[in-house]
Design a protein around this motif. Sequence first.
Motif, PDB file in Angstrom:
ATOM      1  N   SER A  40      94.746 -36.312  -0.344  1.00  0.00           N
ATOM      2  CA  SER A  40      93.449 -35.631  -0.352  1.00  0.00           C
ATOM      3  C   SER A  40      93.304 -34.754   0.872  1.00  0.00           C
ATOM      4  O   SER A  40      93.688 -35.154   1.975  1.00  0.00           O
ATOM      5  N   PRO A  41      92.725 -33.576   0.728  1.00  0.00           N
ATOM      6  CA  PRO A  41      92.390 -32.769   1.907  1.00  0.00           C
ATOM      7  C   PRO A  41      91.193 -33.335   2.666  1.00  0.00           C
ATOM      8  O   PRO A  41      90.808 -32.815   3.701  1.00  0.00           O
ATOM      9  N   MET A  42      90.551 -34.382   2.136  1.00  0.00           N
ATOM     10  CA  MET A  42      89.479 -35.117   2.825  1.00  0.00           C
ATOM     11  C   MET A  42      88.185 -34.311   2.994  1.00  0.00           C
ATOM     12  O   MET A  42      87.404 -34.602   3.902  1.00  0.00           O
ATOM     13  N   TYR A  89      87.518 -38.658  -1.900  1.00  0.00           N
ATOM     14  CA  TYR A  89      86.995 -38.487  -3.264  1.00  0.00           C
ATOM     15  C   TYR A  89      87.299 -37.079  -3.798  1.00  0.00           C
ATOM     16  O   TYR A  89      86.809 -36.680  -4.840  1.00  0.00           O
ATOM     17  N   ASP A  90      88.102 -36.341  -3.053  1.00  0.00           N
ATOM     18  CA  ASP A  90      88.635 -35.050  -3.496  1.00  0.00           C
ATOM     19  C   ASP A  90      90.154 -35.225  -3.527  1.00  0.00           C
ATOM     20  O   ASP A  90      90.831 -35.110  -2.513  1.00  0.00           O
ATOM     21  N   VAL A  91      90.677 -35.534  -4.707  1.00  0.00           N
ATOM     22  CA  VAL A  91      92.064 -35.980  -4.807  1.00  0.00           C
ATOM     23  C   VAL A  91      92.981 -34.802  -5.156  1.00  0.00           C
ATOM     24  O   VAL A  91      92.732 -34.058  -6.101  1.00  0.00           O
ATOM     25  N   SER A  92      94.066 -34.636  -4.380  1.00  0.00           N
ATOM     26  CA  SER A  92      95.007 -33.559  -4.697  1.00  0.00           C
ATOM     27  C   SER A  92      96.284 -34.102  -5.344  1.00  0.00           C
ATOM     28  O   SER A  92      97.107 -33.331  -5.831  1.00  0.00           O
ATOM     29  N   ASP A  93      96.476 -35.421  -5.329  1.00  0.00           N
ATOM     30  CA  ASP A  93      97.565 -36.037  -6.101  1.00  0.00           C
ATOM     31  C   ASP A  93      97.155 -37.489  -6.370  1.00  0.00           C
ATOM     32  O   ASP A  93      97.072 -38.286  -5.436  1.00  0.00           O
ATOM     33  N   PHE A  94      96.903 -37.785  -7.657  1.00  0.00           N
ATOM     34  CA  PHE A  94      96.432 -39.129  -8.010  1.00  0.00           C
ATOM     35  C   PHE A  94      97.544 -40.176  -7.910  1.00  0.00           C
ATOM     36  O   PHE A  94      97.281 -41.365  -8.021  1.00  0.00           O
ATOM     37  N   GLN A 144      92.494 -28.285  -4.111  1.00  0.00           N
ATOM     38  CA  GLN A 144      93.902 -28.134  -3.725  1.00  0.00           C
ATOM     39  C   GLN A 144      94.845 -28.833  -4.709  1.00  0.00           C
ATOM     40  O   GLN A 144      96.067 -28.770  -4.542  1.00  0.00           O
ATOM     41  N   HIS A 145      94.309 -29.508  -5.713  1.00  0.00           N
ATOM     42  CA  HIS A 145      95.185 -30.154  -6.700  1.00  0.00           C
ATOM     43  C   HIS A 145      95.971 -29.058  -7.434  1.00  0.00           C
ATOM     44  O   HIS A 145      95.400 -28.021  -7.792  1.00  0.00           O
ATOM     45  N   PRO A 146      97.286 -29.277  -7.658  1.00  0.00           N
ATOM     46  CA  PRO A 146      98.077 -28.245  -8.356  1.00  0.00           C
ATOM     47  C   PRO A 146      97.468 -27.850  -9.706  1.00  0.00           C
ATOM     48  O   PRO A 146      97.611 -26.692 -10.124  1.00  0.00           O
TER      49      PRO A 146
END
Length: 522
Positions: A64-66, A71-76, A115-117
């Motif tokens: 997460s970029p935090m 709660y802002d997930v960039s790779d689950f 930022q998630h792909p």
Amino acid sequence: MPSSSQEWWKSAVVYQVYPRSFAESADAPGPTLGVGTLAGITARLDHLSWLGVDALWLSPVFRSPMADFGYDVSDFCDIDPTFGTLADFDRLLAQAHARGIKVILDWVPNHTSDQHPWFQESRRDRTNPKADWYVWRDEPANNWLASFPKGEPAWQFDEQRGQYYLRCFLKEQPDLNWDNPDVEAAMHDTLRFWLDRGVDGFRMDVVHLLGKALTHDDPPICRERGWGHVPYNDQPATHERLRNIRRVLDSYAGDRTSVGEVYLLDEAAMADYYGTGDELHLSFNFRFLWAPFEPGELATRIRRTIDLLRERGAWPTWVLSNHDVPRHRQRYGGDEMLARMAAIMLLTLPGTPFMYQGEELGLLDAVIPPERVVDPGLRDRCRAPIPWDSSPLHGWVAEPWLPFAEEAGSRNVAAQLADDGSMLHFYRRLLALRRATPALHADIDPVHFQLLDHSPDLLAWVRSSGSDRWFTYVNPSPRQHPAGSLRGATIVIATDPALEGTVVNSELPGRAAFVARRDGTM
Ligand code: GLC
């Protein structure tokens, strides 16, 4: 002991860990000193085991970029380097399991990080393979507001794609488009990734948002009060999606569970999220969380919750604090006596209690000077780090990312361990009693649980297992009351230690709470 046929999540006490603020490990400090890590949690498992909790819910530890602190997930399907690695997670899970402690993760299905792909691809143009994975419109489809920052619209213009996307939270948290079956399938895969690794379940973030009626405007009250979008998102599609999620969990052995953050302040709407035993296993009850600490109001909330869930064969949850709201001791005015009464209530109600890290110390919220505010949702105060001892850094490797609560010098783990009368020992005794007492795991049907109508001043109920009857009595007012059906019960744990071991005579004390036992054969 809980009956062996009961699912573990019905008899468990779940302890919420907010990983950034729980603990660092001096032996394996993370890359960001002053921020908690998975190794830090692992190093403190013996303490949690001593305390006597049954399961941990970890707030998000995914990449997460935090912007929203996880709660802002960039790779689950990976661990954020701030917290450690997948190997650290596997170690934590194995070590928790070795102590009989379950682990549930915080799954965030409504949105991702920008930022998630998936979003990076989706925002590129209107024709890419993920063009429809988020909610894009030429114009805002409605008047919804984001939950935070307060007052911002929920529709965000994206220069790159030349369209608006929906974001019910920060602009860095675009909402996924669950109308797209590919999104649903991809999100199911993220569940499987962790289920395959052995996790025991998930806390599911804002699951009431999974189905959305985009054509409905929110009523003016939402704008006046600065609420984020809430009223119209309890859609039939939400429930269908929950049934599909449930099927994924049920395809695994071992009672994998779900607890939904259903932020609807109405018990009937909340109860719908259990379906007919085919949606959530558990749902948080926010109407109860927000109730003032007044016996009459608490009794109303408890009665209504139990009545609704009984009908459905569903199981209640009880929670007073979490990482989003002021701590309950703070909300109730700061008096530790009320926090002790609340602990007696929380840990003896029929259902699954959820504790928030630090409530066992009776922590108040921290005072955060303006220059140290970091959360765009302004929730830093309840996220202050756990003080482990009385040293200047309170057991942390470096100055933590948020200030400690003001009482940390005296109200810390080491100081309370050394004091038998502390809040920490009080929680431990209640947890041990709960674990050892079948009546405190019994069903919510009228045979096993009854609220007692004494007076609006006090809250009391009885739970039973066979002839064994356990009474809970909570009376914050100074007034005494006739003992009624509690007469003859032996007080086992009380806010006033002098009451413990005594038998209830004709009067019930004012400003006191206790758990008492009476054998029905007596
Ligand atoms: C939930 C979380 C909160 C988060 C929000 C957006 O309410 O508890 O911390 O900011 O969802 O994911």
